[in-house]
Design a protein around this motif. Structure first.
Motif, PDB file in Angstrom:
ATOM      1  N   VAL A 245       1.059  -1.061   0.147  1.00 37.77           N
ATOM      2  CA  VAL A 245      -0.007  -0.051   0.185  1.00 37.77           C
ATOM      3  C   VAL A 245       1.083   1.382   0.056  1.00 37.77           C
ATOM      4  CG1 VAL A 245      -1.712   1.133   1.292  1.00 37.77           C
ATOM      5  CG2 VAL A 245      -1.773  -1.110   1.288  1.00 37.77           C
ATOM      6  N   ARG A 246       0.651   2.098  -0.741  1.00 37.29           N
ATOM      7  CA  ARG A 246       1.541   3.638  -0.872  1.00 37.29           C
ATOM      8  C   ARG A 246       1.172   4.240   0.782  1.00 37.29           C
ATOM      9  NH1 ARG A 246       1.931   8.895  -1.784  1.00 37.29           N
ATOM     10  NH2 ARG A 246       3.365   9.530  -3.278  1.00 37.29           N
ATOM     11  N   TRP A 247       2.251   4.341   1.372  1.00 37.41           N
ATOM     12  CA  TRP A 247       2.129   4.552   2.686  1.00 37.41           C
ATOM     13  C   TRP A 247       2.179   5.991   2.744  1.00 37.41           C
ATOM     14  CZ3 TRP A 247       0.023   0.696   5.494  1.00 37.41           C
ATOM     15  CH2 TRP A 247      -0.084   0.959   6.900  1.00 37.41           C
ATOM     16  N   ASP A 248       1.375   6.614   3.559  1.00 35.29           N
ATOM     17  CA  ASP A 248       1.221   8.098   3.682  1.00 35.29           C
ATOM     18  C   ASP A 248       0.551   8.245   4.980  1.00 35.29           C
ATOM     19  OD1 ASP A 248       0.946  10.947   3.594  1.00 35.29           O
ATOM     20  OD2 ASP A 248       0.444  10.945   1.505  1.00 35.29           O
ATOM     21  N   PRO A 249       1.341   8.398   6.158  1.00 35.07           N
ATOM     22  CA  PRO A 249       0.781   8.635   7.476  1.00 35.07           C
ATOM     23  C   PRO A 249      -0.233   9.814   7.610  1.00 35.07           C
ATOM     24  CG  PRO A 249       3.050   8.007   7.602  1.00 35.07           C
ATOM     25  CD  PRO A 249       2.955   8.128   6.257  1.00 35.07           C
ATOM     26  N   LYS A 250       0.235  11.153   6.987  1.00 34.59           N
ATOM     27  CA  LYS A 250      -0.716  12.125   6.991  1.00 34.59           C
ATOM     28  C   LYS A 250      -1.866  11.833   6.396  1.00 34.59           C
ATOM     29  CE  LYS A 250      -0.834  17.154   6.394  1.00 34.59           C
ATOM     30  NZ  LYS A 250      -2.220  17.242   5.755  1.00 34.59           N
ATOM     31  N   ALA A 251      -2.045  11.375   5.266  1.00 35.22           N
ATOM     32  CA  ALA A 251      -3.183  11.346   4.332  1.00 35.22           C
ATOM     33  C   ALA A 251      -4.033  10.144   5.061  1.00 35.22           C
ATOM     34  CB  ALA A 251      -2.762  10.805   2.983  1.00 35.22           C
ATOM     35  N   GLN A 252      -3.469   9.117   5.734  1.00 36.53           N
ATOM     36  CA  GLN A 252      -4.193   8.056   6.360  1.00 36.53           C
ATOM     37  C   GLN A 252      -4.776   8.261   7.575  1.00 36.53           C
ATOM     38  OE1 GLN A 252      -0.827   4.923   4.110  1.00 36.53           O
ATOM     39  NE2 GLN A 252      -0.935   4.908   6.451  1.00 36.53           N
ATOM     40  N   HIS A 253      -4.115   9.074   8.566  1.00 30.01           N
ATOM     41  CA  HIS A 253      -4.739   9.723   9.465  1.00 30.01           C
ATOM     42  C   HIS A 253      -5.881  10.414   9.428  1.00 30.01           C
ATOM     43  CE1 HIS A 253      -0.866   8.615  11.970  1.00 30.01           C
ATOM     44  NE2 HIS A 253      -1.885   8.276  12.615  1.00 30.01           N
ATOM     45  N   GLU A 254      -5.424  11.288   8.372  1.00 28.94           N
ATOM     46  CA  GLU A 254      -6.944  12.321   8.146  1.00 28.94           C
ATOM     47  C   GLU A 254      -8.147  11.566   7.608  1.00 28.94           C
ATOM     48  OE1 GLU A 254      -4.981  15.269   5.591  1.00 28.94           O
ATOM     49  OE2 GLU A 254      -4.013  16.290   7.540  1.00 28.94           O
TER      50      GLU A 254
END
Length: 411
Positions: A245-254
Motif C-alpha cells: 500500500v502506498r504508505w502516507d501517514p498524514k493522508a491515512q490519519h486524516e
C-alpha cells in the motif's frame, strides 16, 4: 569516525542510527526508495497482498485469520481498516500496556475495538518489573522506552504461537520508510534479528541481567522472543502492509479522523499531532533522549517525511525543526513520580548519554548544541508553518494528566 554528510533533499545524515547511504548526487537511500511510491503499480501490489493472505483465511469463518498489533495512536486505525474492511479478514487485536498511557490514547483504543467490532488482548506486565527494567535501560543505554518497544514487538508473536494464528500484520517498516534499508519490492517480513538490532538497540531481554543490577529472571521472561521450533511449528510470519500500500501517514490519519473517529492532540516538540497521542513520553522525554544521543529528534523524522511527500520545502521543514526540536518538556514530572526519581537525578543520568559529536560542555552544568539542524549546509530561510496538521482533542481530555495504568473502557 566517518564525516557527517547530510542528504541534499531531506535532513537525514550518514550517522543515522539505522544506517544510510548517499548517492553521487547527494541524495540518501531513504529518499531514493521513497521515489518507488510514485512509480510502483499499487493496484497490482494490492492484488499481491490479497493473494498472500488468502491461504490464512479461516474456512469456518469462526476463527481468527491474523494477529494485528495496535495502540491508541500511530497507524492502528488504518491498519485495522485495511485488514478488516478491505481484505475482509477477522483479526485478533493485541496491545502491550506501556504504562505511559494518555487519556486520549485510552479513548482511541476503546473506540478502535468498538468501531471495528474486534476482539482484543492486552498484555499487562507486572508494573514493578516494568519500573525496574526502565531504570536499568535508562542507566545502561539511555532508553526509557526499551520495555515499550520490546513488549510491542514480542507480544504479537507470542500470541501468534499461543493461539496458533500464524499471520501477523504490521503497518510500515521503519527501516524502509526512513533510510531505504530495503525496497518495497523486496517484501521483507518481521524478523527476530531486526527486532534485536534496531527495535531493542541490540539488547535482548537476557542482556539486561547483570551482577550489578536488580533485574532477575522474573522481570524479563515475558519479553523473550519465542524459539525457532515454536515459530516453525505454527508457521509464524509477520508481513508489512507498507510493501503493498502506498504508505502516507498524514493522508491515512486524516482519512481515519474523518471516517472512524480517530482523535489527535498537539505536541510542543513536533508539528505532527497525529502519530503518538497514546503516550506522554514518546514525544517528550524519549524524544529528548533521542536528541541527546543522535543530534536530531522526532520533528526531523516528520519534516523529512513531509519533504519526501512534497508537502514541505526544505526551508519550511528546517524552520519547523528549529521551532520544535528543543521545546521544553511538558510531561517529565509524571515520569519522575512514576519511576520514583527526582528531576536532578534523571537529568544527571540523561546527560551521560549526550553524544559529543552534537553536544559540548564548556563548563559544568552548561551544554551547547551542535545538532543537525544547525549544521545543515543546504537549507534556506523560511517561516515555519503548521504543515497542515490539526489537533482535535487533548492528551488529558479533561483529566488530571497522570498516567492511566490500565483502562477497561471509556464512557
Amino acid at each position: 569516525m566517518h564525516p557527517l554528510l547530510t542528504c541534499r533533499r531531506c535532513f537525514y545524515t550518514t550517522h543515522h542510527p539505522l544506517g544510510l547511504t548517499l548517492d553521487p548526487e547527494g541524495i540518501c537511500s531513504g529518499c531514493r526508495i521513497h521515489e518507488e511510491k510514485d512509480r510502483l503499480d499499487w493496484t497490482a501490489r494490492w492484488h499481491r497482498l490479497e493473494s498472500l493472505v488468502e491461504p490464512y483465511r479461516s474456512v469456518s469463518g469462526r476463527s481468527y485469520d491474523c494477529i494485528v498489533p495496535v495502540t491508541g495512536g500511530n497507524d492502528s486505525y488504518y491498519i485495522v481498516h485495511l485488514v478488516k474492511e478491505r481484505l475482509g479478514l477477522n483479526p485478533l487485536l493485541v496491545t502491550y500496556n506501556k504504562y505511559f498511557n494518555t487519556a486520549l490514547g485510552i479513548r482511541n483504543l476503546a473506540n478502535l475495538r468498538i468501531h471495528f467490532d474486534c476482539d482484543i488482548l492486552v498484555q499487562n506486565v507486572n508494573p514493578v518489573s516494568v519500573r525496574k527494567i526502565t531504570r536499568a535501560t535508562l542507566r545502561q543505554f539511555g532508553s526509557l522506552y526499551w520495555h515499550c518497544l520490546a513488549g510491542q514487538t514480542v507480544f504479537p508473536v507470542q500470541t501468534a504461537v499461543r493461539y496458533r494464528v500464524p499471520l501477523i500484520v504490521w503497518g510500515a517498516h521503519q527501516g524502509l520508510e526512513q533510510v531505504g534499508m530495503f525496497s518495497h519490492e523486496h517484501e521483507v517480513e518481521m524478523t527476530r534479528r531486526y527486532r534485536k538490532d534496531h527495535d531493542l538497540l541490540g539488547r535482548e531481554p537476557d542482556d539486561l541481567l547483570s551482577l550489578f543490577d536488580t533485574l532477575t529472571e522474573d522481570d524479563i521472561w515475558q519479553y523473550r522472543y519465542p524459539d525457532d521450533a515454536s515459530l516453525q511449528s505454527v508457521g509464524v510470519r509477520g508481513i508489512y502492509l507498507g510493501n503493498y500500500v502506498r504508505w502516507d501517514p498524514k493522508a491515512q490519519h486524516e482519512q481515519m479522523m474523518a471516517s472512524h473517529g480517530y482523535q489527535t492532540a498537539a505536541f510542543s516538540r513536533s508539528f505532527d499531532c497525529y502519530d503518538h497521542v497514546d503516550c506522554y513520553n514518546y514525544m517528550d522525554l524519549h524524544d529528548q533522549l533521542k536528541l541527546y544521543k543522535h543530534g536530531y529528534s522526532k520533528v526531523t523524522d516528520h519534516a523529512s517525511r513531509e519533504i519526501r511527500h512534497g508537502r514541505l520545502t526544505r526551508a519550511q521543514a528546517r524552520a519547523l525543526v528549529l521551532r520544535h526540536e528543543q521545546a521544553p518538556l511538558a510531561h517529565d514530572v509524571k515520569f519522575h513520580e512514576w519511576l520514583g526519581v527526582d528531576a536532578r537525578g534523571l537529568q544527571f543520568i540523561m546527560d551521560q548519554h549526550r553524544n559529543p559529536l552534537f553536544w559540548q560542555q564548556p563548563q559544568p552544568g552548561r551544554w551547547e548544541f551542535r545538532g543537525l539542524s544547525l549544521q545543515d549546509p543546504h537549507a534556506g530561510d523560511a517561516a515555519a508553518t503548521n504543515a497542515g496538521f490539526r489537533a482535535t482533542d487533548t492528551l488529558e481530555r479533561g483529566g488530571d494528566g497522570r498516567y492511566i495504568v490500565y483502562g477497561k473502557g471509556y464512557p
